[in-house]
Motif scaffolding. Structure first.
Motif, mmCIF file in Angstrom:
data_model
loop_
_atom_site.group_PDB
_atom_site.id
_atom_site.type_symbol
_atom_site.label_atom_id
_atom_site.label_comp_id
_atom_site.label_asym_id
_atom_site.label_seq_id
_atom_site.Cartn_x
_atom_site.Cartn_y
_atom_site.Cartn_z
ATOM 1 N N SER A 100 0.834 -1.170 -0.085
ATOM 2 C CA SER A 100 -0.093 -0.207 -0.081
ATOM 3 C C SER A 100 0.992 1.271 0.046
ATOM 4 O O SER A 100 1.951 1.466 0.578
ATOM 5 C CB SER A 100 -0.996 0.034 1.211
ATOM 6 O OG SER A 100 -1.510 1.391 1.461
ATOM 7 N N PHE A 101 0.722 2.318 -0.815
ATOM 8 C CA PHE A 101 1.450 3.698 -0.835
ATOM 9 C C PHE A 101 0.830 4.687 -0.042
ATOM 10 O O PHE A 101 1.097 5.676 0.007
ATOM 11 C CB PHE A 101 1.479 3.931 -2.335
ATOM 12 C CG PHE A 101 2.304 3.023 -3.116
ATOM 13 C CD1 PHE A 101 3.642 3.158 -2.912
ATOM 14 C CD2 PHE A 101 1.778 1.927 -3.893
ATOM 15 C CE1 PHE A 101 4.376 2.198 -3.612
ATOM 16 C CE2 PHE A 101 2.729 1.079 -4.606
ATOM 17 C CZ PHE A 101 4.178 1.417 -4.401
ATOM 18 N N ASP A 102 -0.613 4.300 0.625
ATOM 19 C CA ASP A 102 -1.162 5.303 1.568
ATOM 20 C C ASP A 102 -1.338 4.895 2.593
ATOM 21 O O ASP A 102 -1.950 5.565 3.661
ATOM 22 C CB ASP A 102 -2.577 5.672 0.640
ATOM 23 C CG ASP A 102 -3.433 4.391 0.773
ATOM 24 O OD1 ASP A 102 -3.229 3.198 1.506
ATOM 25 O OD2 ASP A 102 -4.681 4.426 0.315
ATOM 26 N N GLY A 103 -0.617 3.907 3.102
ATOM 27 C CA GLY A 103 -0.687 3.405 4.693
ATOM 28 C C GLY A 103 -1.927 2.492 4.907
ATOM 29 O O GLY A 103 -2.176 2.032 6.202
ATOM 30 N N SER A 127 -2.438 -2.215 -3.882
ATOM 31 C CA SER A 127 -2.187 -1.061 -4.696
ATOM 32 C C SER A 127 -2.662 -1.444 -6.195
ATOM 33 O O SER A 127 -3.191 -0.583 -6.774
ATOM 34 C CB SER A 127 -0.652 -0.749 -4.642
ATOM 35 O OG SER A 127 0.041 -1.724 -5.247
ATOM 36 N N HIS A 153 8.811 3.638 -3.706
ATOM 37 C CA HIS A 153 8.551 5.153 -3.861
ATOM 38 C C HIS A 153 9.801 5.841 -4.075
ATOM 39 O O HIS A 153 10.014 6.929 -5.128
ATOM 40 C CB HIS A 153 8.019 5.770 -2.462
ATOM 41 C CG HIS A 153 8.400 7.147 -2.519
ATOM 42 N ND1 HIS A 153 7.603 8.151 -2.818
ATOM 43 C CD2 HIS A 153 9.109 7.817 -1.221
ATOM 44 C CE1 HIS A 153 7.897 9.613 -2.607
ATOM 45 N NE2 HIS A 153 9.049 9.021 -1.681
ATOM 46 N N LEU A 209 3.654 8.660 -1.980
ATOM 47 C CA LEU A 209 3.130 7.968 -0.679
ATOM 48 C C LEU A 209 2.160 8.766 -0.040
ATOM 49 O O LEU A 209 2.284 10.150 -0.019
ATOM 50 C CB LEU A 209 4.612 7.791 0.248
ATOM 51 C CG LEU A 209 5.383 6.716 -0.139
ATOM 52 C CD1 LEU A 209 6.509 6.452 0.911
ATOM 53 C CD2 LEU A 209 4.711 5.257 0.004
ATOM 54 N N GLY A 210 1.315 8.449 0.605
ATOM 55 C CA GLY A 210 0.479 9.186 1.579
ATOM 56 C C GLY A 210 -0.963 9.209 1.199
ATOM 57 O O GLY A 210 -1.478 8.892 0.215
#
Length: 144
Positions: free
Chosen positions: A44-47, A52, A136, A143-144
């Motif tokens: 996951s790139f958003d936590g 993804s 990233h 990210l985020g």
């Protein structure tokens, strides 16, 4: 078929897939996938906990790789450690990815765990876990 034979066929399929990925041979990757394969990029790139990307079906999985493979001039999957479930249908491969990006020549290293769920010596489900921070930094994925 014995459990030992199932285990051997599952390991063979998983390692053949990784070898084909390394060499950039999409047709050899295709040879070990079921038509209805599902490939999940679980990082996951958003936590969050949602993956993804999820590709459903051999054509979609291979389409992704046809677009991605030319972006990487070298793809090595090294330090492979294989673990197989008792029934032989699930193969885990822990490994280090050591790659070079084609456009910049920059290195891209990441740690991976691949979960191959197999049936009849073919991969029917593949879940790929990796470090999103490494991705990233090398690929400028937000990210985020």
């Amino acid at each position: 078929m014995s459990t030992a034979e199932i285990r051997a066929h599952s390991i063979e399929a998983a390692l053949a897939y990784l070898d084909a990925f390394e060499s950039g041979d999409v047709e050899k990757m295709s040879d070990v996938l079921t038509a209805d394969v599902v490939h999940t990029l679980a990082m996951s790139f958003d936590g969050g906990v949602e993956p993804s990307m999820v590709f459903v079906g051999r054509d979609e999985v291979l389409g992704f790789f046809r677009g991605m493979l030319p972006q990487v001039s070298r793809r090595d999957v090294i330090d492979r450690r294989v673990t197989v479930s008792a029934d032989g249908d699930v193969v885990f491969v822990e490994a280090v990815g050591d790659a070079v990006l084609a456009d910049s020549g920059a290195p891209y290293r990441n740690v991976y765990v691949f979960k191959f769920e197999c049936a009849d010596g073919r991969v029917r489900r593949l879940t790929e876990y990796a470090n999103p921070v490494s991705a990233h930094k090398a690929l400028n994925v937000p990210l985020g």
